[in-house]
Scaffold this active site. Structure first.
Site, PDB file in Angstrom:
ATOM      1  N   GLU A  40      40.580  28.625  68.454  1.00 54.63           N
ATOM      2  CA  GLU A  40      39.949  29.868  68.913  1.00 54.63           C
ATOM      3  C   GLU A  40      40.355  30.175  70.346  1.00 54.63           C
ATOM      4  OE1 GLU A  40      35.772  28.656  68.688  1.00 54.63           O
ATOM      5  OE2 GLU A  40      35.850  27.969  70.779  1.00 54.63           O
ATOM      6  N   HIS A  97      42.784  27.149  71.810  1.00 56.45           N
ATOM      7  CA  HIS A  97      42.482  25.726  71.974  1.00 56.45           C
ATOM      8  C   HIS A  97      41.897  25.142  70.704  1.00 56.45           C
ATOM      9  CE1 HIS A  97      38.929  27.999  73.239  1.00 56.45           C
ATOM     10  NE2 HIS A  97      38.180  26.980  72.856  1.00 56.45           N
ATOM     11  N   CYS A 122      31.343  18.973  77.089  1.00 55.82           N
ATOM     12  CA  CYS A 122      31.954  20.286  77.301  1.00 55.82           C
ATOM     13  C   CYS A 122      31.002  21.147  78.114  1.00 55.82           C
ATOM     14  CB  CYS A 122      32.268  20.957  75.966  1.00 55.82           C
ATOM     15  SG  CYS A 122      32.979  22.611  76.159  1.00 55.82           S
TER      16      CYS A 122
HETATM   17 MN    MN Z   1      36.005  27.351  72.607  1.00 59.12          MN
END
Ligand code: MN
Length: 154
Positions: free
Chosen positions: A67, A107, A121
């Site tokens: 995405e 990515h 993240c």
């Molecule tokens: Mn993402």
């Protein structure tokens, strides 16, 4: 804002990359986004913060959605290893590696065949929806043999 608070300020780590009071969720709520074997835990999310910190875990052989979007990611590998695609850059991932995903950059993260890939993240609290590649964008990406091998899980 009220002075009194009963908010949780401490969560103990448990065995296997879990934390007290942190729910293990599905990776995505969107039913059509392709991914495999990924869980998501939201470690920090507070309206007073401009960011959220999540822990994702990809089981061996699994992968996150390919995405892109305007918001960024800052990633720290916390468990296992694997590989990632950032733009047209394919990188092996090992423990404690750092990955920056710039805005509007394709990515995807993949666990190794025999090990999970767990990573922290950091992301903007307010963020746009991810975009998926069209068939022609995917074909364009796959013109690079290294990218093609990554996308096909080889
Ligand atoms: Mn993402």
């Amino acid at each position: 804002m009220s002075e009194s608070t009963n908010e949780t300020t401490f969560r103990a780590a448990r065995e296997g990359f879990h934390w007290d009071g942190v729910e293990t969720r599905r990776y995505k709520d969107e039913p059509n986004a392709p991914y495999r074997e990924v869980t998501r835990q939201i470690l920090f999310s507070d309206p007073r913060l401009k960011g959220e910190l999540r822990y994702f875990e990809v089981a061996p052989g699994g992968y996150t959605t390919l995405e892109k979007h305007e918001h960024m990611h800052a990633v720290l590998v916390l468990r296992g290893g694997g590989a990632c695609l950032i733009g047209d850059d394919v990188r092996a991932l090992k423990l404690n590696d750092l990955v920056t995903v710039p805005p509007w950059t394709w990515h995807q993260f993949r666990a190794g065949k025999d090990e999970p890939l767990g990573f922290l993240c950091l992301v903007n609290a307010e963020r746009d929806r991810p975009q998926l590649p069209s068939d022609s964008e995917l074909a364009e990406m796959k013109r690079d043999p290294t990218v093609r091998a990554f996308l096909e899980g080889k």
